[in-house]
Design an enzyme around this catalytic site. Structure first.
Site, PDB file in Angstrom:
ATOM      1  N   TRP A 154     129.496 -54.338  12.033  1.00  0.00           N
ATOM      2  CA  TRP A 154     130.914 -54.715  12.063  1.00  0.00           C
ATOM      3  C   TRP A 154     131.435 -55.205  10.720  1.00  0.00           C
ATOM      4  O   TRP A 154     132.630 -55.319  10.518  1.00  0.00           O
ATOM      5  CB  TRP A 154     131.128 -55.829  13.107  1.00  0.00           C
ATOM      6  CG  TRP A 154     130.145 -56.962  12.928  1.00  0.00           C
ATOM      7  CD1 TRP A 154     128.963 -57.109  13.601  1.00  0.00           C
ATOM      8  CD2 TRP A 154     130.213 -58.056  11.997  1.00  0.00           C
ATOM      9  NE1 TRP A 154     128.290 -58.229  13.139  1.00  0.00           N
ATOM     10  CE2 TRP A 154     129.040 -58.827  12.157  1.00  0.00           C
ATOM     11  CE3 TRP A 154     131.161 -58.466  11.046  1.00  0.00           C
ATOM     12  CZ2 TRP A 154     128.776 -59.966  11.405  1.00  0.00           C
ATOM     13  CZ3 TRP A 154     130.900 -59.606  10.294  1.00  0.00           C
ATOM     14  CH2 TRP A 154     129.723 -60.346  10.478  1.00  0.00           C
ATOM     15  N   ASN A 155     130.545 -55.548   9.779  1.00  0.00           N
ATOM     16  CA  ASN A 155     131.068 -56.257   8.597  1.00  0.00           C
ATOM     17  C   ASN A 155     131.773 -55.348   7.593  1.00  0.00           C
ATOM     18  O   ASN A 155     132.613 -55.811   6.827  1.00  0.00           O
ATOM     19  CB  ASN A 155     129.986 -57.133   7.940  1.00  0.00           C
ATOM     20  CG  ASN A 155     128.807 -56.353   7.461  1.00  0.00           C
ATOM     21  OD1 ASN A 155     128.649 -55.182   7.789  1.00  0.00           O
ATOM     22  ND2 ASN A 155     127.954 -56.986   6.673  1.00  0.00           N
ATOM     23  N   PRO A 198     129.440 -46.948  16.469  1.00  0.00           N
ATOM     24  CA  PRO A 198     129.885 -48.093  15.669  1.00  0.00           C
ATOM     25  C   PRO A 198     129.602 -49.404  16.390  1.00  0.00           C
ATOM     26  O   PRO A 198     129.278 -49.415  17.579  1.00  0.00           O
ATOM     27  CB  PRO A 198     131.391 -47.866  15.561  1.00  0.00           C
ATOM     28  CG  PRO A 198     131.757 -47.124  16.808  1.00  0.00           C
ATOM     29  CD  PRO A 198     130.547 -46.319  17.219  1.00  0.00           C
ATOM     30  N   ALA A 199     129.740 -50.530  15.673  1.00  0.00           N
ATOM     31  CA  ALA A 199     129.533 -51.851  16.284  1.00  0.00           C
ATOM     32  C   ALA A 199     130.597 -52.091  17.359  1.00  0.00           C
ATOM     33  O   ALA A 199     131.736 -51.628  17.230  1.00  0.00           O
ATOM     34  CB  ALA A 199     129.640 -52.925  15.212  1.00  0.00           C
ATOM     35  N   GLY A 229     122.333 -52.687   9.565  1.00  0.00           N
ATOM     36  CA  GLY A 229     122.454 -53.825  10.471  1.00  0.00           C
ATOM     37  C   GLY A 229     121.300 -54.782  10.249  1.00  0.00           C
ATOM     38  O   GLY A 229     120.736 -54.844   9.155  1.00  0.00           O
ATOM     39  N   SER A 230     120.929 -55.486  11.290  1.00  0.00           N
ATOM     40  CA  SER A 230     119.907 -56.523  11.136  1.00  0.00           C
ATOM     41  C   SER A 230     118.499 -55.917  11.029  1.00  0.00           C
ATOM     42  O   SER A 230     118.228 -54.828  11.545  1.00  0.00           O
ATOM     43  CB  SER A 230     119.965 -57.469  12.333  1.00  0.00           C
ATOM     44  OG  SER A 230     119.701 -56.745  13.510  1.00  0.00           O
ATOM     45  N   LEU A 283     119.131 -53.001   5.787  1.00  0.00           N
ATOM     46  CA  LEU A 283     118.960 -54.160   6.671  1.00  0.00           C
ATOM     47  C   LEU A 283     119.397 -55.460   5.996  1.00  0.00           C
ATOM     48  O   LEU A 283     120.168 -55.454   5.047  1.00  0.00           O
ATOM     49  CB  LEU A 283     117.493 -54.210   7.119  1.00  0.00           C
ATOM     50  CG  LEU A 283     116.966 -52.887   7.684  1.00  0.00           C
ATOM     51  CD1 LEU A 283     115.486 -52.969   7.994  1.00  0.00           C
ATOM     52  CD2 LEU A 283     117.748 -52.472   8.927  1.00  0.00           C
ATOM     53  N   CYS A 309     125.652 -58.272   3.491  1.00  0.00           N
ATOM     54  CA  CYS A 309     124.199 -58.291   3.281  1.00  0.00           C
ATOM     55  C   CYS A 309     123.853 -58.595   1.840  1.00  0.00           C
ATOM     56  O   CYS A 309     122.720 -58.942   1.544  1.00  0.00           O
ATOM     57  CB  CYS A 309     123.636 -56.943   3.685  1.00  0.00           C
ATOM     58  SG  CYS A 309     124.511 -55.606   2.887  1.00  0.00           S
ATOM     59  N   GLU A 315     119.395 -65.431   6.329  1.00  0.00           N
ATOM     60  CA  GLU A 315     120.773 -65.263   5.864  1.00  0.00           C
ATOM     61  C   GLU A 315     121.677 -66.191   6.672  1.00  0.00           C
ATOM     62  O   GLU A 315     121.613 -66.173   7.906  1.00  0.00           O
ATOM     63  CB  GLU A 315     121.264 -63.863   6.211  1.00  0.00           C
ATOM     64  CG  GLU A 315     120.781 -62.739   5.393  1.00  0.00           C
ATOM     65  CD  GLU A 315     121.343 -61.410   5.919  1.00  0.00           C
ATOM     66  OE1 GLU A 315     121.969 -60.719   5.128  1.00  0.00           O
ATOM     67  OE2 GLU A 315     121.148 -61.083   7.108  1.00  0.00           O
TER      68      GLU A 315
HETATM   69  P1  NAP Z   1     123.043 -55.779  14.399  1.00  0.00           P
HETATM   70  O1  NAP Z   1     123.078 -56.744  15.502  1.00  0.00           O
HETATM   71  O2  NAP Z   1     121.744 -55.220  13.988  1.00  0.00           O
HETATM   72  O3  NAP Z   1     124.057 -54.617  14.820  1.00  0.00           O
HETATM   73  C1  NAP Z   1     124.258 -53.475  14.020  1.00  0.00           C
HETATM   74  C2  NAP Z   1     124.472 -52.266  14.914  1.00  0.00           C
HETATM   75  O4  NAP Z   1     123.313 -52.054  15.706  1.00  0.00           O
HETATM   76  C3  NAP Z   1     125.628 -52.415  15.895  1.00  0.00           C
HETATM   77  O5  NAP Z   1     126.249 -51.164  16.045  1.00  0.00           O
HETATM   78  C4  NAP Z   1     124.922 -52.822  17.174  1.00  0.00           C
HETATM   79  O6  NAP Z   1     125.627 -52.479  18.347  1.00  0.00           O
HETATM   80  C5  NAP Z   1     123.674 -51.982  17.080  1.00  0.00           C
HETATM   81  N1  NAP Z   1     122.558 -52.460  17.897  1.00  0.00           N
HETATM   82  C6  NAP Z   1     122.303 -53.719  18.333  1.00  0.00           C
HETATM   83  N2  NAP Z   1     121.156 -53.729  19.056  1.00  0.00           N
HETATM   84  C7  NAP Z   1     120.695 -52.453  19.081  1.00  0.00           C
HETATM   85  C8  NAP Z   1     119.556 -51.817  19.667  1.00  0.00           C
HETATM   86  N3  NAP Z   1     118.633 -52.483  20.360  1.00  0.00           N
HETATM   87  N4  NAP Z   1     119.406 -50.479  19.481  1.00  0.00           N
HETATM   88  C9  NAP Z   1     120.314 -49.782  18.785  1.00  0.00           C
HETATM   89  N5  NAP Z   1     121.408 -50.322  18.201  1.00  0.00           N
HETATM   90  C10 NAP Z   1     121.582 -51.644  18.338  1.00  0.00           C
HETATM   91  O7  NAP Z   1     123.640 -56.368  13.055  1.00  0.00           O
HETATM   92  P2  NAP Z   1     125.021 -57.137  12.854  1.00  0.00           P
HETATM   93  O8  NAP Z   1     124.847 -58.544  13.238  1.00  0.00           O
HETATM   94  O9  NAP Z   1     126.127 -56.384  13.468  1.00  0.00           O
HETATM   95  O10 NAP Z   1     125.189 -56.985  11.281  1.00  0.00           O
HETATM   96  C11 NAP Z   1     124.756 -57.940  10.384  1.00  0.00           C
HETATM   97  C12 NAP Z   1     123.425 -57.540   9.740  1.00  0.00           C
HETATM   98  O11 NAP Z   1     123.583 -56.296   9.062  1.00  0.00           O
HETATM   99  C13 NAP Z   1     123.003 -58.525   8.686  1.00  0.00           C
HETATM  100  O12 NAP Z   1     121.637 -58.767   8.769  1.00  0.00           O
HETATM  101  C14 NAP Z   1     123.331 -57.810   7.387  1.00  0.00           C
HETATM  102  O13 NAP Z   1     122.583 -58.245   6.298  1.00  0.00           O
HETATM  103  C15 NAP Z   1     123.079 -56.390   7.745  1.00  0.00           C
HETATM  104  N6  NAP Z   1     123.790 -55.491   6.855  1.00  0.00           N
HETATM  105  C16 NAP Z   1     123.058 -54.774   5.958  1.00  0.00           C
HETATM  106  C17 NAP Z   1     123.696 -53.937   5.067  1.00  0.00           C
HETATM  107  C18 NAP Z   1     122.909 -53.159   4.070  1.00  0.00           C
HETATM  108  O14 NAP Z   1     123.465 -52.232   3.484  1.00  0.00           O
HETATM  109  N7  NAP Z   1     121.645 -53.468   3.840  1.00  0.00           N
HETATM  110  C19 NAP Z   1     125.085 -53.798   5.104  1.00  0.00           C
HETATM  111  C20 NAP Z   1     125.804 -54.538   6.051  1.00  0.00           C
HETATM  112  C21 NAP Z   1     125.124 -55.380   6.921  1.00  0.00           C
HETATM  113  P3  NAP Z   1     126.529 -53.586  19.109  1.00  0.00           P
HETATM  114  O15 NAP Z   1     127.580 -53.964  18.135  1.00  0.00           O
HETATM  115  O16 NAP Z   1     127.046 -52.865  20.279  1.00  0.00           O
HETATM  116  O17 NAP Z   1     125.597 -54.715  19.439  1.00  0.00           O
END
Ligand code: NAP
Length: 488
Positions: free
Chosen positions: A160-161, A185-186, A238-239, A261, A294, A391
């Protein structure tokens, strides 16, 4: 549509999933609410699809993949360029949708759309620069040729960010390479994704090339993408926790994987840094998107000779930052995305102050209420605090004091993560020494802002696999094939 979201082109506010070229409701008519994090208002009800819809989207992408791969790079480039132009023509609406569902200030949202379109533009060009090789043959009667071919259908999952740019950074190189995609998407930010789908439809992508499936049941949707043999690649931002799940789930079908991540970025300020540059860089890196990126500096290591001056100058600027609804003039920090994110910030501050950390400015929920949080500077941070290893993902600058260069490097590297690292110094030999010593995918000196389509973006260790953007980004979506011709 929410009364407060007024668009020049209201048809950009799509609320159904985009599968096989058509906006489609969830089969059972189920929807979920998308809320504005600044005021909790419902912006729209969006199709709550599930695993079956992902499977239908995979069917569509698989059907489309041969004809899309057979188009010339020039044809793919032309459609990508049309998509890019349509995004730029509609930048005000795309930014308004993004601010409404995610909360970042409107100027920052426009910046994200420009950043997002830069990937479409870049990969429209890169599509035409994919080249194989003719090798010097080891046999007198055989020719050795290397072909690069699209990997096929890819699954993409985005956070989402950066509701716009994380999509274009994945979809553009894949589509440019000749692949087709299914993207989830998120759940907080599906509207930016669907607006991109509508513009892709107008740009003329054939049906099935880009599919965007919205829904709340991310685990089931992710599992379906990973388990399907026809999906040859997963690309995820994502995470780290979810990245691990996707990697495990992709093992049975041996998929190619790209993971962007979590980070836990260090920012080191050496005594010989330019103070103004270091403060500006720290602010740019830390407070962008309310600290929810991130690559935001999570741990600031400041050398003892400059420490007090840096703290004073940083705290003065941070105390002036205007917090509020992203649509309000002059606001530089919006709300935190949700209660869970807000609670984590509170937890980190409580833990740090209990262990001796001192709040210099901020440190409390903002008087605006909801999930608004005060921009914060905290000194006296130590390695036993939660914010050293996790983080914070919020507007909290945690400052650690150090004396020796090697101590700062050791502390900076003392993490499972390795995405971005920053440092400030005017000593050229130190720039090379420290850049080489920091175990990160991106090491940045004397600036806090560097992301662009030109530089390879990605991390090492638990921050991920693969690189996005740049001349390397398209290779993630291609296979190398050796072609040998005998008897010649
Ligand atoms: P997240 O909880 O991992 O969610 C990211 C995406 O994954 C969302 O679309 C989410 O769907 C989906 N998701 C959640 N659980 C899942 C599962 N079990 N299987 C498949 N998909 C699943 O992360 P977030 O909290 O939204 O984002 C923040 C994290 O992203 C931070 O750790 C940040 O550092 C990282 N990030 C990294 C980068 C990079 O380029 N390295 C860039 C931006 C962000 P739902 O929304 O429906 O739960």
């Amino acid at each position: 549509m929410s009364a407060s979201l007024i668009l020049n082109d209201p048809t950009l506010l799509q609320t159904n999933a985009f599968i096989d070229g058509v906006f489609t409701a969830a089969p059972n008519g189920k929807t979920f609410a998308v809320r504005n994090p600044a005021n909790g208002e419902i912006i729209a009800e969006v199709a709550d699809c599930g695993a079956d819809d992902i499977a239908r989207a995979i069917d569509a992408a698989d059907t489309a993949r041969h004809s899309w791969a057979a188009t010339t790079a020039k044809e793919r480039s032309a459609i990508l360029r049309k998509w890019n132009d349509l995004c730029l023509e509609n930048i005000d609406d795309l930014a308004a949708i993004l601010t409404a569902e995610m909360g970042k200030p409107l100027a920052e949202a426009k910046g994200e759309i420009l950043y997002g379109t830069s990937f479409i533009d870049w990969f429209a060009e890169e599509a035409r620069r994919v080249t194989g090789d003719v090798l010097e043959s080891p046999f007198p009667d055989k020719k050795f040729i290397v072909l690069k071919q699209p990997i096929g259908v890819f699954g993409a999952i985005t956070p989402w960010n950066f509701p716009n740019a994380m999509i274009t950074r994945k979809v553009s190189p894949g589509i440019a390479a000749g692949c087709t995609c299914v993207l989830k998407p998120a759940e907080q930010t599906p509207l930016s994704a669907l607006a991109l789908a509508e513009l892709a439809r107008r740009a003329g992508f054939p049906k099935g090339v880009i599919n965007i499936v919205t829904g709340m049941d991310a685990p089931a949707m992710g599992e379906t993408l990973c388990a399907d043999e026809r999906v040859r690649k997963i690309t995820f931002t994502g995470s780290t926790e979810v990245g691990r799940i996707l990697m495990r789930q992709s093992a049975d079908t041996i998929k190619k994987i790209s993971l962007e991540l979590g980070g836990n970025a260090p920012l080191i300020v050496f005594d010989d840094a330019d103070l103004t540059e270091a403060v500006e860089g720290a602010i740019a890196s830390k407070y962008r998107n309310a600290g929810q990126t991130c690559v935001c500096a999570n741990r600031m290591f400041v050398q003892s000779g400059i420490h007090d001056k840096f703290v004073a100058a940083l705290a003065e600027k941070v105390a002036e930052m205007k917090v509020g609804d992203g649509f309000e003039e002059g606001v530089v920090q919006g709300p935190i995305i949700d209660q869970q994110g807000f609670d984590k910030i509170e937890r980190h501050i409580a833990d740090a102050t209990a262990k001796g950390g001192v709040v210099v400015t901020g440190g409390k929920p903002h008087e605006k209420g909801g999930t608004f949080y005060q921009p914060t500077v905290l000194t006296g941070a130590t390695r036993d605090m939660q914010l050293f290893s996790e983080e914070t993902f919020g507007p909290v600058a945690a400052l650690f004091k150090f004396d020796k260069e090697e101590d700062a490097i050791a502390a900076a590297n003392d993490t499972i993560f390795g995405l971005a690292a920053y440092f400030f110094t005017k000593d050229v030999s130190r720039i090379f020494r420290v850049s080489e010593a920091l175990e990160y995918g991106m090491v940045v000196s004397n600036t806090g802002a560097y992301s662009s389509e030109v530089g390879p973006f990605g991390g090492v260790k638990a921050s991920g696999l693969g690189r996005e953007g740049s001349k390397y980004g398209i290779d993630e979506f291609m296979e190398i094939k050796l072609m040998v011709i005998g008897g010649v």
